[in-house]
Scaffold this active site. Sequence first.
Site, PDB file in Angstrom:
ATOM      1  N   ASP A 163       3.127  33.490 -11.201  1.00 29.28           N
ATOM      2  CA  ASP A 163       3.587  32.238 -12.205  1.00 29.28           C
ATOM      3  C   ASP A 163       2.100  31.696 -12.506  1.00 29.28           C
ATOM      4  O   ASP A 163       1.182  32.211 -12.281  1.00 29.28           O
ATOM      5  CB  ASP A 163       4.448  31.274 -11.745  1.00 29.28           C
ATOM      6  CG  ASP A 163       5.339  30.648 -12.532  1.00 29.28           C
ATOM      7  OD1 ASP A 163       4.908  30.648 -13.738  1.00 29.28           O
ATOM      8  OD2 ASP A 163       6.526  30.199 -12.218  1.00 29.28           O
ATOM      9  N   ASP A 218      10.276  29.532 -20.029  1.00 34.52           N
ATOM     10  CA  ASP A 218      11.607  29.749 -19.242  1.00 34.52           C
ATOM     11  C   ASP A 218      12.786  29.628 -19.995  1.00 34.52           C
ATOM     12  O   ASP A 218      13.087  29.051 -20.820  1.00 34.52           O
ATOM     13  CB  ASP A 218      11.643  28.813 -18.187  1.00 34.52           C
ATOM     14  CG  ASP A 218      10.397  28.799 -16.944  1.00 34.52           C
ATOM     15  OD1 ASP A 218       9.856  29.667 -17.087  1.00 34.52           O
ATOM     16  OD2 ASP A 218      10.510  28.083 -15.946  1.00 34.52           O
TER      17      ASP A 218
END
Length: 399
Positions: A163, A218
């Site tokens: 991430d 996301d």
Amino acid sequence: MDFQYGCFRYAVLLAFICSAMTCGAENRALGRILLQNALAQTPPLGWNSWNHYGCNINENIIRETTDALVSNGLSNLGYTYVNIDDCWAEPNRDQNGRLVASASKFPSGIKALADYVHSKGLKLGIYSDAGYYTCQKQPGSLGHEQVDADTFAYWGVDYLKYDNCYNDGSKPESRYPKMHDALLRTRRPIFYSLCEWGLDVPATWARQIGSSWRTTQDIEDKWESIISRADQNNEYASFAGPGGWNDPDMLEVGNGHMTAEEYGSHFSIWALMKAPLLIGCDVTSMDNKTYEILSNSEVIAVNQDPLGVQGKKVSTQGDLEVWAGPLSNNRVAVVLWNRSNSRATITAKWEDIGLNPSVVVRARNLWRHRELEANHQGSLTASVKPHGCRMYVLTSVSS
């Protein structure tokens, strides 16, 4: 016999890769390319904890999920990776600077969990971050790339989602290669999934270091989110292919906030786009409709087609769209997607999907698992439910 031969071929390839990576810069570059191609000939299939569980994960959930993927047959369809997302670690590293699994959530440790997953014929994935902290404020890997890669390899990890939270402000292009190099030095084949949210257009540079790269922010379990992620990912279709894939984020199928038609469209478009198909729901208690969508072997086959060309949007009329892409053996996959709120008729024209107008095709409906009664020439038309789709594979019967 086929499985054993496949394992033998992979072992030989891995040995060659390891040899290549010890013999100078050019050979190390060759080793990187070979390893990526070996791990990502087709998009990965599996499961990830985040969309359903968030931080509420533990080793029992991972074990039960592994058992469910095997018992319900999804693993036989290719769903191989069982991926732990954020929130698995203790807040501090140990005295040697190594990451430590949460004692309350993963008391047996990640290595024991990986051993269990492997014993079922599946692979274990884990999560870290190219920043000082993960998105949930656990230790990140920035500045600790090699020790963390060595730790993951020792544990037997097969997949790393990496991430982009709490970083140092430097470009992802400078941070993400460091973990890539660290993983290679472990000599363990680990699928490297970059998750920098598409900020620096990773489709244009990440193929050199990763097996997949996020092209979007996301995803959410909302119709509008599915549409926007599909459109964003569509922009980079030409950059995907065997060895590296565009990633519009994980599947929301079965999480309960969309209709069956919407989930079917979600799955169809992700499959056509050659996106990673990572289940994001609770597979231990999913309903029959969710299982029917996720286990559609014909749709999965489009995603896993060896030609590896990402399908894309080829025509639009308001909210009525045609998406298509070539498959192996001169076939074409087509999705008629109705984004509107009412039933509508959609037509795929041969010139839009890459076929000569004179070609006659046999069309197979992948959701009804049957051939259409009549052959088609020049176009294919169907009535499609609101927010639904029709998905076909077209096979030429004359030219």
